[in-house]
Write a protein that holds these residues in place. Structure first.
Motif, PDB file in Angstrom:
ATOM      1  N   UNK A 152       0.843  -1.181   0.000  1.00  0.00           N
ATOM      2  CA  UNK A 152       0.000   0.000   0.000  1.00  0.00           C
ATOM      3  C   UNK A 152       0.886   1.241   0.000  1.00  0.00           C
ATOM      4  N   UNK A 153       0.708   2.090  -1.015  1.00  0.00           N
ATOM      5  CA  UNK A 153       1.366   3.390  -1.029  1.00  0.00           C
ATOM      6  C   UNK A 153       0.443   4.352  -0.288  1.00  0.00           C
ATOM      7  N   UNK A 154       0.937   4.941   0.791  1.00  0.00           N
ATOM      8  CA  UNK A 154       0.112   5.762   1.683  1.00  0.00           C
ATOM      9  C   UNK A 154       0.655   7.180   1.697  1.00  0.00           C
ATOM     10  N   UNK A 155      -0.187   8.134   1.333  1.00  0.00           N
ATOM     11  CA  UNK A 155       0.257   9.519   1.343  1.00  0.00           C
ATOM     12  C   UNK A 155      -0.728  10.434   0.651  1.00  0.00           C
ATOM     13  N   UNK A 156      -0.650  11.728   0.913  1.00  0.00           N
ATOM     14  CA  UNK A 156      -1.590  12.680   0.314  1.00  0.00           C
ATOM     15  C   UNK A 156      -1.312  12.887  -1.159  1.00  0.00           C
ATOM     16  N   UNK A 157      -2.234  13.511  -1.825  1.00  0.00           N
ATOM     17  CA  UNK A 157      -2.044  13.884  -3.219  1.00  0.00           C
ATOM     18  C   UNK A 157      -0.824  14.796  -3.330  1.00  0.00           C
ATOM     19  N   UNK A 158      -0.007  14.549  -4.358  1.00  0.00           N
ATOM     20  CA  UNK A 158       1.187  15.371  -4.562  1.00  0.00           C
ATOM     21  C   UNK A 158       2.408  14.887  -3.818  1.00  0.00           C
ATOM     22  N   UNK A 159       2.330  13.779  -3.111  1.00  0.00           N
ATOM     23  CA  UNK A 159       3.486  13.289  -2.355  1.00  0.00           C
ATOM     24  C   UNK A 159       4.442  12.467  -3.206  1.00  0.00           C
ATOM     25  N   UNK A 160       4.068  12.187  -4.467  1.00  0.00           N
ATOM     26  CA  UNK A 160       4.981  11.482  -5.378  1.00  0.00           C
ATOM     27  C   UNK A 160       4.796   9.980  -5.427  1.00  0.00           C
ATOM     28  N   UNK A 161       3.651   9.486  -4.993  1.00  0.00           N
ATOM     29  CA  UNK A 161       3.429   8.045  -4.968  1.00  0.00           C
ATOM     30  C   UNK A 161       3.477   7.440  -6.371  1.00  0.00           C
ATOM     31  N   UNK A 162       2.805   8.080  -7.324  1.00  0.00           N
ATOM     32  CA  UNK A 162       2.734   7.523  -8.677  1.00  0.00           C
ATOM     33  C   UNK A 162       4.102   7.514  -9.346  1.00  0.00           C
ATOM     34  N   UNK A 163       4.865   8.604  -9.177  1.00  0.00           N
ATOM     35  CA  UNK A 163       6.216   8.655  -9.742  1.00  0.00           C
ATOM     36  C   UNK A 163       7.088   7.571  -9.128  1.00  0.00           C
ATOM     37  N   UNK A 164       6.983   7.374  -7.829  1.00  0.00           N
ATOM     38  CA  UNK A 164       7.727   6.342  -7.118  1.00  0.00           C
ATOM     39  C   UNK A 164       7.347   4.953  -7.638  1.00  0.00           C
ATOM     40  N   UNK A 165       6.056   4.724  -7.831  1.00  0.00           N
ATOM     41  CA  UNK A 165       5.585   3.424  -8.304  1.00  0.00           C
ATOM     42  C   UNK A 165       6.109   3.124  -9.698  1.00  0.00           C
ATOM     43  N   UNK A 166       6.103   4.120 -10.590  1.00  0.00           N
ATOM     44  CA  UNK A 166       6.606   3.921 -11.942  1.00  0.00           C
ATOM     45  C   UNK A 166       8.088   3.574 -11.941  1.00  0.00           C
ATOM     46  N   UNK A 167       8.824   4.119 -10.989  1.00  0.00           N
ATOM     47  CA  UNK A 167      10.268   3.915 -10.927  1.00  0.00           C
ATOM     48  C   UNK A 167      10.634   2.537 -10.382  1.00  0.00           C
ATOM     49  N   UNK A 168       9.877   2.029  -9.426  1.00  0.00           N
ATOM     50  CA  UNK A 168      10.306   0.851  -8.692  1.00  0.00           C
ATOM     51  C   UNK A 168       9.487  -0.418  -8.964  1.00  0.00           C
ATOM     52  N   UNK A 169       8.362  -0.301  -9.667  1.00  0.00           N
ATOM     53  CA  UNK A 169       7.526  -1.472  -9.901  1.00  0.00           C
ATOM     54  C   UNK A 169       7.142  -1.565 -11.366  1.00  0.00           C
TER      55      UNK A 169
END
Length: 851
Positions: free
Chosen positions: A12-29
């Motif tokens: 589970x990626x947990x964090x508010x909008x704009x925290x970079x979850x989607x960018x992080x997911x694209x990079x590592x998964x």
């Protein structure tokens, strides 16, 4: 910063909008691993910012997560996940599929998130939204692990996010790269002397120096223990020393049993009832050092609930394991692996009533387990229980993998009286548990579209409509399904002959195999009869013990569609007695170490059904044709004496008369009345299988020679198949075969079958065609009509294509070999029938019937 997550888990990626979850997911998964709430919102509404679609979007998200986890795939949920109620349903999914839930938390500065959203046109909502999301996140941070999150990884700055490296570690139970061979040992329960005897019988050598054991394994084999090392027996301490030493040195694997875990709790001072042998174990351990007791506690507590070996083909767990739990990690999985499944009731002995999970098992992996003592190893639905109650006076058993062999030693004495008797007072029932279970077949095991994996050809497709046709034939006409361990494949002819006066000739078959790189072929006479499968037993008891039939018999003779050849049971019994006696005379029972045989044969004359077809269809055409043409010839002869120019018409008519007479002569060779046993001839050409062996690993010459010995014992009923060995590189050898074929076909024989010397031969692209038939010109009148050799007719027939027939023949051959191999491995009947039904289903595919 390094993050290590299980290879199978819910992240589970947990964090508010704009925290970079989607960018992080694209990079590592992988993109396929990430399931984004925004993407799901767009899927259902074409707009990822349409908040009115949020409910539907999360329905899609949960469905995708469910499907990935069910298939054993990592799932990463890219959503805010800042509220406990949003996480609750996802954590529930992780628990349902027995995987760990991991959380990666983006607790970044609020200003950073606000600034990022300002430059995104699709994120122009008020600053209060991010503020509230961060507040919700920080409020619930401390409770994440209580919610069911296994590990929490927190980022507090952009630098933390940028510096992270993610590693994926396999679950502790994942030993799929370990392929064996293994010797899996049942519940030991402190029976040290029997354990030493057993591993010695398995070929392991053991030496002892100062209570330290050194073991040398044979040929790279390793031991696997199914748990319950302790309690009840006199040698618990020695067992623990030996097994722990082997596990720690990498020579063995061990899973825990319920008695082992109970001992751990006792050693750690927990309030445990010292029953069922625990008191004796504690007494033995109290005589040892505290260091040894601590070592035992650490060793047993560190054992993994179960192991998955050999690319997922083998699972070992103390009490067994259902398929959805295999290779997963959760408290529920560990509980099941230790105790199995109970109904909540107790029996008359005060013991829990266990649910027989193996009766419903349909998994692909073989599950080897113990826990519940049985008098003999119990095989059921691709599961094997090897707890044969050594401590109760039974045996200590090892299961050899991949050989699937049992090795046992008898208990030296009864060390502990069982609460529930498990040793039979009388002899064991002749039919095995698996066979009794197979008395009721499930239509779901054969119906619908199926993909069947075989050793020779993967993913053979059986279409639903063809499966329905096969079920119709089987359910209405087939013999007892317990006998149906094999159906023979169809056979493809060679390409059309280049010779102007023939459709088929051995030259094309030789050319095919020569091109495939096959140097030697076997040519066998093709008999004019019906394909028959004969299963014959040494005595009637074998039919119950090995095949599980309820009414004992010597065997069965059935057609290519599984239908009995003999309408009268007495005639079939006498026929099988003759074959049984011939096998005894040829010493096949002892030579092959078997009490049953499966033969592929031709039975002559044609079956009653085929003879009826000849009488009703072929005979009227032929007989009427001969009569009519005779009259036409006589009339034309008279007319030719008075009218010139009729000579050519007369010659054509006389040629047609000769063709129809040949047609009548040909079909009459295929049928004669059967009044008794003496009117039958059986020509076996494959000795397909016997106990413990499928004989496709032997050359066709072995089959011919072995079956020739069989036929010599009863020449009245059995007919040896004439054959020739042909060197395809030797012109003289090929010419001799051509001459033999011409001689046979000129005498009215059907023709011959050309096969590679090896039963299963590899060509240019893998396993090649197992056989090709080359039929004579006179026999082909039955297929193509009495006048097919006349000018013009023959030329039209040359356009036939054999590609589809050849594909069908190879697929059916692969299924036939697979069905025999599954039966010999003692797999459930449904696994054998999957292939048998597959062969019959493929027969309903549209193929040119002339081929």
């Amino acid at each position: 910063m390094n993050i290590s997550i299980p290879e199978l888990s819910l992240v589970l990626l947990v964090g508010p909008s704009g925290s970079g979850k989607s960018t992080f997911a694209q990079k590592h998964f992988l993109s396929t691993e990430v399931i984004s709430s925004d993407f799901c919102r767009a899927l259902v509404s074409d707009d990822e910012n349409d908040q009115s679609a949020t409910g539907d979007a999360f329905d899609v998200l949960h469905t995708l997560v469910r499907k990935r986890l069910a298939r054993g795939k990592l799932a990463v949920v890219d959503a805010t996940n800042v509220q406990p109620e949003a996480r609750k349903s996802l954590i529930a999914l992780a628990k349902e599929f027995h995987v760990f839930a991991e959380a990666i938390v983006f607790d970044l500065p609020e200003r950073l998130c606000q600034d990022r959203n300002k430059v995104r046109p699709d994120r122009q909502f008020g600053p209060h939204v991010i503020h509230n999301q961060l507040q919700q996140l920080r409020k619930s941070m401390r409770g994440l692990e209580r919610e069911g999150i296994r590990h929490v990884f927190k980022f507090s700055s952009p630098e933390d996010v940028d510096s992270v490296a993610i590693e994926r570690h396999p679950l502790w139970n994942n030993k799929t790269r370990e392929h064996g061979p293994f010797d899996i040992v049942g519940d030991v329960h402190g029976c040290f002397d029997e354990l030493v005897e057993l591993i010695s019988k398995l070929g392991y050598e053991m030496t002892t120096v100062n209570e330290t054991y050194a073991v040398t394994a044979p040929a790279g084999r390793r031991l696997v223990f199914v748990g319950d090392l302790v309690d009840r027996g006199p040698g618990t301490v020695q067992v623990l020393r030996l097994v722990s030493a082997m596990v720690e040195s990498g020579q063995a694997f061990c899973v825990p049993g319920n008695h082992d875990i109970k001992l751990v709790r006792a050693l750690r001072g927990k309030d445990v009832k010292r029953t069922h042998g625990l008191a004796e174990t504690m007494e033995q351990l109290e005589r040892e050092t505290s260091e040894f007791r601590a070592h035992v506690s650490k060793f047993l507590d560190g054992l993994v609930s179960h192991y998955v070996f050999d690319d997922g083909k083998l699972v070992v767990a103390h009490a067994g394991l259902k398929e959805p739990m295999q290779g997963r990690g959760s408290g529920i999985v560990r509980e099941f692996a230790l105790f199995g499944e109970t109904t909540g009731e107790t029996d008359e002995f005060g013991l829990p009533v266990r649910y027989n999970w193996a009766a419903d098992y349909r998994g692909k992996a073989l599950v080897v387990y113990g826990h519940t003592p049985v008098p003999e190893p119990l095989s059921l639905n691709n599961t094997v229980n090897i707890d044969t109650g050594c401590v109760f006076g039974g045996k200590l058993t090892a299961f050899r993998y991949p050989e699937r062999e049992m090795v046992s030693v008898v208990a030296h004495e009864t060390y502990y009286e069982p609460a529930r008797p498990f040793l039979p007072e009388t002899t064991q029932e002749e039919r095995e548990t698996q066979q009794v279970h197979d008395d009721v077949l499930d239509i779901e095991d054969v119906i619908g579209k199926r993909l069947i994996d075989t050793r020779l050809l993967p993913k053979i497709t059986i279409r639903e409509e063809n499966a329905i046709a096969a079920l119709e034939v089987m359910s209405r006409f087939a013999c007892d399904p317990k006998w149906l361990i094999y159906l023979p494949p169809t056979m493809s002819p060679s390409e059309t002959s280049q010779r102007t006066d023939l459709l088929e000739h051995p030259d094309e078959a030789f050319a095919f195999y020569r091109k495939e790189g096959i140097s030697t072929v076997v040519c066998e006479q093709k008999h004019m009869g019906s394909r028959a499968v004969v299963v014959v037993c040494k005595d009637e008891s074998v039919s119950s013990k090995r095949f599980g039939v309820i009414e004992p018999s010597l065997g069965v003779v059935y057609t290519r569609t599984g239908r009995r050849f003999f309408e009268h049971a007495a005639l079939e019994k006498t026929f099988l007695e003759r074959i049984r006696d011939a096998a005894s005379g040829a010493d096949l029972w002892d030579r092959l170490g078997t009490d049953w045989l499966c033969l592929d044969c031709e039975l002559m004359p044609w079956s009653a059904k085929a003879q009826e077809l000849l009488r009703k269809q072929y005979a009227p055409v032929g007989n009427a044709g001969v009569t009519t043409l005779h009259a036409e010839v006589e009339i034309l002869k008279i007319a030719a004496c008075h009218i010139t120019g009729l000579e050519e018409l007369l010659q054509r008519t006389e040629d047609r008369l000769g063709s129809v007479q040949g047609y009548v002569h040909e079909y009459r060779q295929y049928c004669w009345p059967v009044e008794g046993l003496g009117d039958l001839k059986l020509a076996p050409f494959h000795l397909l299988a016997s106990e413990g062996a499928v004989h496709t690993d032997k050359p066709h010459t072995w089959h011919m020679e072995t079956l020739s010995d069989l036929c010599k014992q009863d020449a009245e009923v059995l007919l040896a198949t004439p054959y020739r060995i042909v060197d395809l590189a030797d012109t003289a050898s090929c010419d001799d075969a051509f001459a033999w074929w011409a001689e046979m076909t000129s005498q009215g024989r059907e023709g011959m079958v050309v096969k590679p010397l090896d039963f299963i031969s590899r060509g240019r692209r893998g396993v090649t065609q197992p056989a090709m038939k080359c039929r004579g010109p006179e026999y082909l009148r039955i297929i193509y009509g009495p006048e097919y050799l006349l000018p013009g007719n023959l030329e039209r027939l040359r356009s036939r294509a054999v590609g589809a027939k050849r594909s069908l023949a190879f697929r059916e051959f692969a299924l036939g070999v697979e069905s025999l191999e599954r039966f010999v491995r003692r797999e459930p009947l449904r696994k054998t029938h999957e292939c048998v039904f597959g062969v019959l289903a493929l027969e309903s595919e549209p193929i040119d019937p002339r081929l």
